[in-house]
Each structure stands twice: as C-alpha cells, then as structure tokens.
Design an enzyme around this catalytic site. Structure first.
Site, PDB file in Angstrom:
ATOM      1  N   CYS A 285       0.880  -1.168   0.000  1.00 19.95           N
ATOM      2  CA  CYS A 285       0.000   0.000   0.000  1.00 19.95           C
ATOM      3  C   CYS A 285       0.920   1.221   0.000  1.00 19.95           C
ATOM      4  O   CYS A 285       2.081   1.103  -0.421  1.00 19.95           O
ATOM      5  CB  CYS A 285      -0.990  -0.013   1.168  1.00 19.95           C
ATOM      6  SG  CYS A 285      -0.239  -0.075   2.805  1.00 19.95           S
TER       7      CYS A 285
ATOM      8  N   HIS B  44      15.461 -14.332  10.711  1.00 16.65           N
ATOM      9  CA  HIS B  44      15.155 -14.411  12.149  1.00 16.65           C
ATOM     10  C   HIS B  44      13.681 -14.652  12.443  1.00 16.65           C
ATOM     11  O   HIS B  44      13.349 -15.327  13.415  1.00 16.65           O
ATOM     12  CB  HIS B  44      15.584 -13.120  12.858  1.00 16.65           C
ATOM     13  CG  HIS B  44      17.072 -12.921  12.857  1.00 16.65           C
ATOM     14  ND1 HIS B  44      17.685 -11.859  13.458  1.00 16.65           N
ATOM     15  CD2 HIS B  44      18.069 -13.659  12.311  1.00 16.65           C
ATOM     16  CE1 HIS B  44      19.001 -11.938  13.297  1.00 16.65           C
ATOM     17  NE2 HIS B  44      19.254 -13.031  12.591  1.00 16.65           N
TER      18      HIS B  44
END
Ligand code: 5GP
Ligand code: ZN
Length: 264
Positions: A65, A98
């Site tokens: 967006c 991670h």
C-alpha cells in the site's frame, strides 16, 4: 516458488512492476488485485493474498500500500501469517532469517521502485536460520493458538463439535456437523455448521467457497432424508440486526410446514 500478491491503488504501479520482476525470476505469481489505479480498500486485497499464503504452507506473499502500515495490520490478522514491513535490505533479510516472515509488506511511498525491488530481492534471497529463532517464532505460533483456543472454549457450537455438549446429529463428515436446533422454529429445524470456528459470514473468504457449498449440499441431503420433498428453507443470520445469537456460523434448515415470506 508460489507468490501471492495484493495491493491497494496506491501500491498498484509497484505491484505491476513486481509481478513482471517475479515472472522474470520464474516465480508462479497469483495476483489478488487491485486491478487498476482506481481507489481500492487495502483489506480486501491484503486479506485475499494473506489468506492464500496461509492456505499454502511454504509459499510466500507480498502486499503493498502507500506506506505498508495498513497492509501490515491486515495481513497479520490472518492465522499463520508473519508479515514484515521492510524499508531496507537489512530489514528484509532479517525478517526472513530471524522471524521466518512469510509475507513481505512494501510501501510504495517508502522508497523508489528500484530500492523497493532491492528490498524484495534481499527478502527472496534470505532464508530462515532456525535455532534460537525457531524457539521464538514457535512462541508467536503458540500465542495464536491460545487466542484461538480461548475463542473456541467459549463457543457452544465448538463444544457440540467436540462432543462436550450433546446434540441430536443429523449429518456429519470431516468438515461439517448437522444437528437439531434446541428451540425449533418449524417441525423440522436443524443447524449445519463447519467444524472449524468461524464467527460470522463476514469472516468467510475465497478459501471457504468449497466449504459453504458443501454445507448447502449437506442441507439438501438432510432435507431429502427427512422427507421435506415439498420444500424447505435455508437461513444464515449475520450479526445483530439479523438476530445472530451464536457466533459460530451456521445455516438453519427449516421445513415440515408452509413457511411464510417475508421472514420477520
Ligand atoms: P442464530 O440466531 O444465531 O442464527 O441461531 C442460533 C440457533 O442455535 C438458535 O436457533 C438456537 O435455538 C440454537 N441453539 C443455541 N444453543 C443451542 C444448543 O446448545 N444446542 C442446539 N442444538 N441448538 C442451540
Ligand atoms: Zn465455535
């Protein structure tokens, strides 16, 4: 690699560029809109893309967006989605290594097209490192499960599915249960429900199209077995004004008398 992608109008141009880029990289891209630069609501296209990723474990998604904030919020509402809003390559790489992010959120206004493509490439090239990170990601998944379990533990119909509350069953398969309504509004009154906890009709997405079709076929079968050959009615109430009392979607199957119209 399957990649589901969605944007609103502010992300549309960047999405078109990324779809081409991914095609050149040999990815299978499923575009969930929007389909032009005309005003579009980010939850519609963000949810469609995120739900498709959740439906295909191991696949990835991209939602875009203007600044990525709305898309982050909406994508992270979908169970199993870890959506990461990234504005540079280091964030993109770390979100994969991670956090095992399975959806990349980009803001078309956050960086130039070229820089956003660099962020995308860094994201695609990194992979989850596991180890201590797996323990942490498992805690996120566990929190999701707890939220779901607490919703389900308050739900009468989940208890009927689990056999914790008795009900007179008229239908059962892997996904659906049908049982007689405790307070019948017609000589024959049953409820057909999915075994999974979905609160309202508004929580259904494209992934539920088959399920809802099978609920209608289950109702048809029960109606035939109950001898409702002169007619029956299916009703699904959504939210307060329709009188929804139980927030686990259900289709009422009513028959055995001449039903009036319109309903109250
Ligand atoms: P709603 O108003 O939400 O569309 O319909 C809920 C329906 O569930 C009502 O018709 C109500 O009688 C039925 N119902 C509520 N609790 C139970 C229950 O514990 N067992 C059964 N069999 N039906 C229930
Ligand atoms: Zn439920």
């Amino acid at each position: 690699m399957r990649i589901d992608i969605g944007s609103d109008h502010r992300g549309y141009d960047l999405k078109c560029r990324i779809v081409r880029h991914l095609g050149e990289r040999g990815c299978e891209v499923i575009d969930h809109g929007c389909d032009s630069a005309q005003s579009a609501d980010y939850p519609d296209h963000g949810l469609a893309a995120a739900r498709a990723v959740a439906e295909h474990p191991g696949s990835l998604g991209i939602v875009i967006c203007s600044n990525g904030i709305g898309m982050s919020m909406v994508a992270n509402k979908v169970r199993g989605i870890r959506a990461a809003l990234c504005v540079n390559e280091a964030m993109a790489s770390q979100s994969r290594r991670h956090n095992d992010a399975n959806v990349l959120v980009l803001g078309a206004d956050n960086a130039s097209v070229d820089d956003n493509l660099k962020v995308l490439n860094a994201w695609l090239e990194a992979s989850f490192e596991g180890g201590r990170h797996a323990r942490r990601v498992a805690k996120i998944t566990e929190a999701e499960g707890q939220r779901r379990r607490s919703m389900e533990s308050d739900c009468i119909f989940c208890k009927i599915v689990a056999g914790e509350i008795p009900a007179e069953k008229v239908f059962e398969d892997d996904e659906i249960v049908g049982f007689k309504d405790i307070n019948p509004a017609a000589p024959f009154h049953a409820l057909l429900i999915p075994k999974t906890h979905i609160e309202t009709l508004n929580d259904l997405g494209p992934e539920h199209v088959d399920l809802m079709g099978r609920i209608v076929l289950a109702a048809q079968k029960v109606a035939a077995e109950e001898g409702l050959e002169t007619g029956y009615r299916l009703v699904a109430n959504c939210l307060r004004d329709a009188g929804q009392e139980v927030f686990h979607i259900h289709v009422h199957l009513l028959g055995g008398r001449r039903l009036t119209w319109p309903p109250g």
